[in-house]
Design an enzyme around this catalytic site. Structure first.
Site, mmCIF file in Angstrom:
data_model
loop_
_atom_site.group_PDB
_atom_site.id
_atom_site.type_symbol
_atom_site.label_atom_id
_atom_site.label_comp_id
_atom_site.label_asym_id
_atom_site.label_seq_id
_atom_site.Cartn_x
_atom_site.Cartn_y
_atom_site.Cartn_z
ATOM 1 N N TYR A 23 0.844 -1.207 0.000
ATOM 2 C CA TYR A 23 0.000 0.000 0.000
ATOM 3 C C TYR A 23 0.876 1.254 0.000
ATOM 4 C CZ TYR A 23 -3.740 3.250 0.882
ATOM 5 O OH TYR A 23 -4.621 4.287 0.752
ATOM 6 N N ARG A 68 -12.940 16.118 -34.115
ATOM 7 C CA ARG A 68 -12.272 17.204 -33.401
ATOM 8 C C ARG A 68 -12.734 18.507 -34.046
ATOM 9 N NH1 ARG A 68 -9.733 15.077 -28.637
ATOM 10 N NH2 ARG A 68 -11.950 15.206 -28.374
ATOM 11 N N PHE A 119 -18.517 15.268 -26.557
ATOM 12 C CA PHE A 119 -18.082 14.406 -27.658
ATOM 13 C C PHE A 119 -17.955 12.939 -27.245
ATOM 14 C CE2 PHE A 119 -13.747 13.933 -26.101
ATOM 15 C CZ PHE A 119 -13.613 15.056 -25.310
ATOM 16 N N LYS A 136 0.328 8.061 -23.310
ATOM 17 C CA LYS A 136 0.830 8.417 -24.643
ATOM 18 C C LYS A 136 2.320 8.098 -24.738
ATOM 19 C CE LYS A 136 -3.144 10.925 -24.453
ATOM 20 N NZ LYS A 136 -4.022 10.987 -23.281
ATOM 21 N N PHE A 158 -7.149 22.129 -24.771
ATOM 22 C CA PHE A 158 -7.426 20.706 -24.889
ATOM 23 C C PHE A 158 -8.670 20.438 -24.041
ATOM 24 C CE2 PHE A 158 -7.303 16.214 -23.812
ATOM 25 C CZ PHE A 158 -7.422 15.724 -25.104
ATOM 26 N N THR A 159 -9.495 19.485 -24.490
ATOM 27 C CA THR A 159 -10.828 19.276 -23.895
ATOM 28 C C THR A 159 -10.803 19.141 -22.361
ATOM 29 O OG1 THR A 159 -10.522 16.927 -24.388
ATOM 30 C CG2 THR A 159 -11.768 18.219 -25.999
ATOM 31 N N ASP A 187 1.981 20.917 -20.338
ATOM 32 C CA ASP A 187 1.306 19.650 -20.602
ATOM 33 C C ASP A 187 2.291 18.819 -21.431
ATOM 34 O OD1 ASP A 187 -0.110 17.490 -21.504
ATOM 35 O OD2 ASP A 187 -1.950 18.601 -21.912
HETATM 36 N N1 F0G Z 1 -3.399 16.484 -22.319
HETATM 37 C C1 F0G Z 1 -3.353 16.100 -23.594
HETATM 38 C C2 F0G Z 1 -2.553 16.890 -24.568
HETATM 39 C C3 F0G Z 1 -4.065 14.963 -24.010
HETATM 40 O O1 F0G Z 1 -4.007 14.599 -25.281
HETATM 41 C C4 F0G Z 1 -4.815 14.231 -23.051
HETATM 42 C C5 F0G Z 1 -5.590 13.076 -23.458
HETATM 43 C C6 F0G Z 1 -4.825 14.673 -21.726
HETATM 44 C C7 F0G Z 1 -4.106 15.799 -21.400
HETATM 45 C C8 F0G Z 1 -5.637 13.968 -20.673
HETATM 46 O O2 F0G Z 1 -5.046 12.777 -20.331
HETATM 47 O O3 F0G Z 1 -6.675 11.020 -21.073
HETATM 48 O O4 F0G Z 1 -4.823 10.480 -19.480
HETATM 49 O O5 F0G Z 1 -6.732 11.844 -18.746
HETATM 50 N N2 F0G Z 1 -5.852 12.815 -24.643
HETATM 51 C C9 F0G Z 1 -6.524 11.648 -25.170
HETATM 52 C C10 F0G Z 1 -6.639 11.787 -26.666
HETATM 53 C C11 F0G Z 1 -7.789 11.296 -24.493
HETATM 54 O O6 F0G Z 1 -7.284 10.909 -27.266
HETATM 55 O O7 F0G Z 1 -6.090 12.722 -27.252
HETATM 56 P P1 F0G Z 1 -5.871 11.471 -19.892
#
Ligand code: F0G
Length: 463
Positions: A77, A387, A454, A263, A129-130, A220
């Site tokens: 843990y 997108r 989305f 990634k 970014f979303t 990021d």
């Molecule tokens: N920042 C970037 C640039 C991303 O592309 C993503 C995720 C995140 C943050 C968030 O990270 O998914 O681990 O919580 N991108 C994915 C995509 C979902 O398909 O581009 P996460």
């Protein structure tokens, strides 16, 4: 010695040891599957997908070295040895002394937004970014896009479309005051712009500006190695530097960073926050206990942290990152042979089809990118994602659709997963949809969730 007139190709720096079967389906089957999924590729069953280019997030093939590491998970843990190994690699490769693991990137975004943002603050960034913007907004900030104009034009071949426009940044700082800027949020490469990198020169200038105005600068670094590769290829003075050297140099300008390890690090799950600011670290280390788990596992199993630590060592290998970028470039070059409109230059993680130009008989309200993604799936079982206007969501103030200039379909390449033959099949499918484009009708929303619509929105075909 390389012969003069003979091309020198790249190839995957690995051979295949384990395979996962995939299934070709009929058009009839896919039509039904698309309808059941409300014409949203996120709602398809993976079983119904032939070639999955939805995302490069968590869909990568781990190496035998990473899988072997999974057996060495120390599932205590507290104080797992995998955590310390990972922390060491974060220090070694990103140059950040403090580190908190999280289960994925958005958990780190959530924490850093909560820690740095006060209600009424502003967060300038190189395009939204979303999930990043949503967490900034939920913490009470307004996001302001300060990316260079070229990034909004799919045809502009600027080599560093991820750069920040210092004039835009300065205009915002003058308008609201530096004390209202929670931090500058800089991503590289910029996902929504088409996987476009920033240059070291631009980063240095942004750093100097933020330092002068006592504004924090956060990174990021989710796909930072891709950015490092583009700097090596395109920026003067970097040709002979190694990927680890460039990555370290980039990171030294930032107060801290967050990463979705799904990634660059080529794992199926994981993320982290790292910083040189002890106070921020202490807050994050305390906050992670509330949302994720103890600070030595942050929502992850020991084995996941081991795979991440090993993934860091592999992500900086030149052959590995070169294969990644060249595979995307290959896809772009093949599509170009059919004159398919795309975002140029080709990005780091994906090819972005320009749905606005491909389906130029549809208005943005008829959701061209959402439509194109579903048509490609119906044609061949190749899955990409929207997108455009759907991903951009609604303005929290006015409730209106945000209308981005870019209306794109992203075909994203998981790392080390598909071969050139898969790419050829995808290219032929996009080309055949392109040929029939005039007969394609748009879509309309029939269900729209409040956050990140989305992912779970549902659509119907327009008559
Ligand atoms: N920042 C970037 C640039 C991303 O592309 C993503 C995720 C995140 C943050 C968030 O990270 O998914 O681990 O919580 N991108 C994915 C995509 C979902 O398909 O581009 P996460």
């Amino acid at each position: 010695m390389a012969k003069k007139n003979i091309k020198k190709s790249w190839a995957e720096p690995f051979k295949i040891k384990v395979v996962e079967p995939i299934k070709v389906t009929t058009r009839e089957h896919r039509e039904k599957a698309a309808k059941v999924a409300g014409y949203n590729t996120f709602l398809l069953k993976s079983e119904d997908v032939y070639i999955d280019l939805l995302t490069d997030s968590g869909t990568n093939a781990m190496s035998d070295y990473q899988w072997a590491g999974m057996m060495l998970g120390d599932e205590a843990y507290a104080g797992s040895k995998n955590f310390y190994y990972l922390w060491n690699n974060v220090k070694k490769y990103y140059g950040m002394p403090y580190f908190v693991p999280t289960h994925q990137g958005r958990a780190a975004e959530h924490m850093i937004s909560k820690i740095l943002i006060k209600k009424g603050d502003y967060v300038p960034g190189n395009m939204y970014f979303t999930t990043t913007r949503l967490h900034q907004e939920l913490a009470g900030a307004t996001f302001v896009d300060v990316i260079i104009d070229e990034a909004h034009n799919p045809n502009d071949e600027h080599p560093f479309k991820g750069n920040i426009d210092l004039k835009k940044l300065d205009k915002l700082v003058k308008k609201v005051g530096a004390d209202k800027i929670a931090y500058v949020s800089m991503a590289g490469p910029v996902n929504m712009a088409g996987g476009q990198p920033f240059s070291m020169d631009n980063l240095e200038k942004v750093y100097e500006y933020t330092k002068k105005h006592k504004i924090k600068l956060w990174f990021d670094a989710t796909r930072a190695c891709e950015n490092a590769f583009f700097i090596k290829e395109r920026e003067k003075g970097y040709k002979d530097k190694t990927i680890p050297q460039i990555l370290k140099e980039m990171c030294k300008y930032f107060d801290g960073l967050w990463v979705s390890a799904k990634k660059d690090l080529m794992v199926n799950i994981g993320g982290f926050l790292a910083t040189r600011n002890k106070k921020v670290y202490e807050e994050a280390r305390n906050m992670v206990v509330v949302y994720e788990g103890l600070h030595t596992y942050g929502g992850l199993a020991g084995r996941d942290m081991e795979a991440m630590a090993r993934g860091i060592e592999e992500m900086v290998e030149y052959e590995n990152i070169r294969m990644r970028i060249k595979q995307v470039e290959y896809a772009g070059e093949q599509l170009a042979k059919y004159k398919i409109p795309m975002v140029k230059p080709f990005g780091g993680h994906a090819i972005f089809l320009d749905a606005k130009r491909i389906l130029n008989h549809l208005s943005q309200d008829e959701l061209p990118a959402q439509t194109l993604a579903s048509e490609i799936f119906i044609d061949s079982g190749v899955r990409g994602m929207e997108r455009g206007i759907v991903s951009a969501g609604r303005d929290p103030e006015t409730g209106d659709h945000r209308r981005p200039k870019l209306e794109l379909v992203r075909l994203t390449f998981p790392r080390r997963v598909y071969t050139q033959s898969h790419i050829d099949v995808m290219v032929e499918s996009v080309a055949s949809v392109y040929e029939d484009r005039k007969s394609i009708k748009g879509l309309k929303f029939v269900y729209e969730p409040k956050y990140l619509r989305f992912f779970q929105g549902r659509f119907e075909k327009l008559k």
